[in-house]
Design an enzyme around this catalytic site. Structure first.
Site: not given
Ligand code: NAD
Length: 338
Positions: A123-125, A147, A151, A203, A211
């Site tokens: 993530t960009d975070e 978080y 990451k 808000l 963002r």
């Molecule tokens: P999400 O929370 O919707 O999905 C996460 C999934 O991981 C879920 O299906 C959950 O059941 C599974 N999970 C959690 N813990 C687990 C474990 N211990 N073992 C196996 N499975 C497990 O997340 P997302 O929004 O789809 O994000 C996916 C990835 O992208 C993450 O790594 C997140 O950090 C990254 N990301 C997300 C965003 C965003 O805007 N949503 C932006 C940048 C990066």
């Protein structure tokens, strides 16, 4: 290609599974997912009709399970994570276990079984707030919330397996994703689902946090490009969405949902809330990445998905209302993920 996809029942992972199943050179897709509050088999829906798809419920920290699965695959795309920022304020230990130890467990198996590619999704975070300019991939990591810190740590762990063992690791860092199937705790689905029910939305502060909003399909296209063409040991930013403050985003959502500012109240900011994220994505553009989704059209499509699929989010809205983390402080703070 035989692909192991962790977190494939979550928001972004499920879009990626549906996308990659249609690729002719993909023989097998196995999803490993623990089905936490964030993971739902319904997100995969019609993907289960594909004979290429297998689903395994399990934890990415389970080294024996991960080893057995990775052994049978040629590439891993690692989405599984604890990803809801506000929850990390109260359950940081779970974030560190899943995000850091889970990534190390996968990287370890990837190294042992000499797979062709391990894409770690981040993530960009991890760059922390940028008041001006845009972070390139070598910008210092300055995460401010648990978080983002988990990451950033997981990125470094994954990359250490390239530096130490030559494991073919690539890291992607994307901006904020939006689109159908996102958990209704996150700001866009939270506001849309509340506004559709005629409920108020809140808000943080004055809504000044900026963002970059990237359609989930554009992120998945970038991740697939890195899977196929990324150089081992490299990090790729995936940006190119639309920069917008929470206030302007709220304005758009009110218009789309036929609501007005009377439904909005302001609350104090959450414990920590970076003012602005911004990334430079020139490096991935050089491989041919071009985001294609128009933000205004994508928001309407997303709102329509929630309007048309209440069965997918209403039960989650109720349960998340019950389980939302409560931050102990002298001011009431409401979870709201941006
Ligand atoms: P999400 O929370 O919707 O999905 C996460 C999934 O991981 C879920 O299906 C959950 O059941 C599974 N999970 C959690 N813990 C687990 C474990 N211990 N073992 C196996 N499975 C497990 O997340 P997302 O929004 O789809 O994000 C996916 C990835 O992208 C993450 O790594 C997140 O950090 C990254 N990301 C997300 C965003 C965003 O805007 N949503 C932006 C940048 C990066």
């Amino acid at each position: 290609m035989r692909l192991l996809i962790t977190g494939g029942a979550g928001f972004i992972g499920s879009h990626f599974v549906r996308r990659i199943l249609s690729a002719d050179d993909v023989e097998q897709v196995t999803v490993l997912d623990a089905l936490t509050y964030a993971g739902h088999l319904a997100n995969l829906g019609e993907a289960f009709l594909s004979p290429k798809l297998a689903f395994v419920r399990g934890n990415v920290c389970d080294a024996d399970l991960v080893d057995a699965l990775v052994r049978d695959h040629t590439a891993v795309v690692h989405f599984a994570a604890e990803s809801h920022v506000d929850r990390s304020f109260t359950t940081a230990g779970t974030f560190l276990a899943t995000n850091v130890q889970g990534t190390q467990t996968i990287a370890d198996a990837a190294m042992r079984h000499s797979i062709d590619r391990f894409v770690h999704v981040s993530t960009d975070e991890v760059y922390g707030p940028l008041l001006e300019g845009a972070a390139t991939e070598d910008y210092p990591l300055r995460p401010t919330v648990p978080y983002a810190a988990s990451k950033a740590a997981s990125d470094l762990v994954a990359l250490s397996y390239w530096h130490t063992y030559g494991a073919p690791v690539c890291v992607t860092r994307s901006s904020n994703n939006y689109g159908p199937c996102q958990h209704p705790e996150k700001i866009i689905p939270l506001f849309v689902t509340r506004l559709l029910r005629g409920e108020p939305v809140t808000l943080h502060d004055r809504g000044q946090h900026v963002r970059n909003w990237l359609h989930v399909e554009d992120n998945c296209a970038g991740i697939e490009l890195v899977l196929r063409q990324g150089a081992p040991g490299e990090v790729y930013n995936i940006g190119g969405g639309t920069d917008m403050s929470s206030r302007d985003l709220t304005d758009e959502l009110l218009r789309i949902c036929g609501a007005d500012w009377d439904q909005v109240t302001y609350i104090p900011d959450r414990l920590s809330n970076d003012l602005r994220y911004a990334m430079d994505w020139t490096k991935l553009a050089a491989l041919g990445y071009r985001p294609t989704r128009d933000f205004a059209a994508g928001l309407v499509e997303t709102a329509n998905w929630y309007r048309d699929n209440p069965d997918r989010w209403a039960p989650l809205s109720r349960s998340s209302a019950d389980t939302r983390p409560r931050v102990t402080s002298d001011t009431a703070r409401e979870p709201q993920h941006a």
